[in-house]
Design an enzyme around this catalytic site. Structure first.
Site, PDB file in Angstrom:
ATOM      1  CG  HIS A  78      -0.342  -0.005   2.540  1.00  0.00           C
ATOM      2  ND1 HIS A  78       0.061   1.151   3.185  1.00  0.00           N
ATOM      3  CD2 HIS A  78      -0.073  -1.023   3.404  1.00  0.00           C
ATOM      4  CE1 HIS A  78       0.546   0.850   4.373  1.00  0.00           C
ATOM      5  NE2 HIS A  78       0.486  -0.467   4.532  1.00  0.00           N
ATOM      6  CG  ASP A  80      -2.631   3.934   2.795  1.00  0.00           C
ATOM      7  OD1 ASP A  80      -2.156   2.928   2.238  1.00  0.00           O
ATOM      8  OD2 ASP A  80      -3.503   3.861   3.676  1.00  0.00           O
ATOM      9  CG  ASP A 110       2.755   0.278   8.051  1.00  0.00           C
ATOM     10  OD1 ASP A 110       2.349  -0.425   7.108  1.00  0.00           O
ATOM     11  OD2 ASP A 110       2.016   0.641   8.970  1.00  0.00           O
ATOM     12  CD  GLU A 142      -2.922  -1.639   5.366  1.00  0.00           C
ATOM     13  OE1 GLU A 142      -2.917  -2.666   6.068  1.00  0.00           O
ATOM     14  OE2 GLU A 142      -2.494  -0.537   5.776  1.00  0.00           O
ATOM     15  CD  GLU A 143      -1.609   2.113   7.630  1.00  0.00           C
ATOM     16  OE1 GLU A 143      -2.325   1.637   8.529  1.00  0.00           O
ATOM     17  OE2 GLU A 143      -0.417   1.830   7.497  1.00  0.00           O
ATOM     18  CD  GLU A 167       1.326  -3.982   5.647  1.00  0.00           C
ATOM     19  OE1 GLU A 167       2.116  -3.318   6.354  1.00  0.00           O
ATOM     20  OE2 GLU A 167       0.220  -3.572   5.275  1.00  0.00           O
ATOM     21  CG  HIS A 354       0.428   2.260  12.756  1.00  0.00           C
ATOM     22  ND1 HIS A 354      -0.880   1.821  12.859  1.00  0.00           N
ATOM     23  CD2 HIS A 354       0.777   1.993  11.472  1.00  0.00           C
ATOM     24  CE1 HIS A 354      -1.287   1.319  11.705  1.00  0.00           C
ATOM     25  NE2 HIS A 354      -0.280   1.413  10.851  1.00  0.00           N
TER      26      HIS A 354
END
Length: 382
Positions: A78, A80, A110, A142-143, A167, A354
């Site tokens: 992803h 984003d 990520d 995706e997030e 990932e 994150h």
């Protein structure tokens, strides 16, 4: 024109903001990242198709293909990132910073950085030897909603044999994970003066009954379901947030509870949702039109790669790490709907995702490149 060096590939990707958030003040388009990836991949000989995500205006997917037909390998990720807390970052989140044998930046693991690995490997191999298609998929959102991957799954315009989602797994193949459900329960009562509680219908009191029934559901999950591959081997139900009422001297007219549920492989999201609805059915009968149960977002199903897949065996051999499970969610259940065995495998550790000062440890660079090269060679060169 020569493609950038590995570090410059990384730097360019990190420098393009592509935050995905349910908060409109944070949410951004990912188109600039998609265009950059398409440009690099086209220079390597790929055919690029950029698709607008219908359910998410301003968001885009990229399908880049080298070769023709179905089969072969899909490398997916992803584009984003999550929002960031600027006050907790010691570097600029959008400037790739190398220090202490690490690469710091938002999306370094990520997971925009994964695409830098893929392109760097493609620069080093003879792509003319590929006789099965190689596809690179870059998705949106995706997030938040996983809208990009869901639309790819719905379209089914291509069918690879195998797929790897990059990932951060510490380069250990993840072959199963739980799903994710966020559900809202809204109680609508009738407000009034607190001096005579019988003149209204107190939503907090009804919610008290709801929570009691949901506690029983928690226990039911523990007793009914079991998967030994997970540290928490059963579906979970978490009470995440609750709000209701506006003043101590008023009967509460509305109360809302948000819960999180995590289905294990083999258990559908519908089954867990129906279990909750059935648990609250007597309360709904007792207080007609007062209880509403609804999705906060579309449920994300659990996922498991077929146990005897060649992809699992090869990933274990190439990485030297045994397959494992994960409690977090990825796009794997949607990618797998394309008809391909799917694993999650990438550099960095999920514990750094994150987080402020997200980073890639440079010790991952050489082994990650080697594994990607082996996967491409094994599945696209015969």
């Amino acid at each position: 024109m020569a493609l950038p060096t590995f570090l410059n590939l990384y730097k360019d990707l990190i420098s393009i903001p592509s935050i995905s958030s349910t908060d409109p003040s944070w949410d951004q388009s990912n188109l600039n990242v998609i265009n950059q990836l398409a440009s690099w991949l086209e220079e390597l000989g790929f055919k690029s198709e950029i698709q607008a995500v219908r359910s998410a205006p301003g968001k885009y997917n990229l399908i880049a293909t080298l070769g023709e037909g179905d089969g072969g390998l899909l490398l997916a990720g992803h584009t984003d990132t999550v929002p960031y807390d600027a006050g907790k970052w010691t570097t600029d989140p959008f400037t790739l910073t190398e220090k202490d044998n690490r690469l710091y930046g938002l999306g370094s693991i990520d997971m925009k950085g994964f695409f830098a690995f893929v392109i760097e490997v493609l620069k080093e191999i003879d792509i003319n030897k590929l006789n099965k298609p190689l596809r690179i998929l870059a998705t949106a959102d995706e997030e938040t909603t996983m809208a990009g991957a869901q639309e790819i799954a719905e379209q089914k315009t291509f069918r690879p044999d195998y797929a790897v989602i990059g990932e951060p797994t510490g380069m250990a193949p993840v072959t199963m994970h739980k799903g994710h459900m966020s559900e809202g329960i809204r109680i609508t009562g009738s407000s009034g003066h607190s001096s005579d509680p019988d003149k209204g219908l107190n939503a907090i009191e009804i919610m008290h009954l709801v929570i009691g029934e949901l506690k029983k559901v928690q226990q039911r999950f523990k007793e009914k379901y079991h998967n030994p591959h997970f540290d928490v081997p059963y579906p979970t139900l978490n009470f995440g947030s609750i709000s209701g009422g506006d003043s101590p001297n008023r009967i509460c007219g509305c109360c809302e509870l948000h819960i999180d549920m995590r289905p294990i492989p083999g258990i559908t999201t519908s089954e867990l949702f129906i279990t909750v609805k059935q648990a609250l059915s007597e309360i709904e009968k007792r207080y007609p039109k007062s209880v509403e149960v609804y999705h906060l977002h579309e449920p994300i199903p659990s996922y498991q790669c077929p146990e005897h897949s060649d992809l699992i065996n090869r990933a274990e051999i190439f990485t030297g790490n045994p397959a494992q499970s994960a409690n977090y969610c990825t796009e794997a259940p949607f990618i797998q709907q394309l008809g391909c065995d799917t694993i999650i495998l990438g550099p960095g550790h999920i514990t750094q995702a994150h987080q402020p000062n997200e980073y890639l440890d440079l010790s991952f660079v050489k082994p990650t490149k080697e594994v990607i090269k082996k996967l491409i060679t094994h599945y696209c060169v015969t």
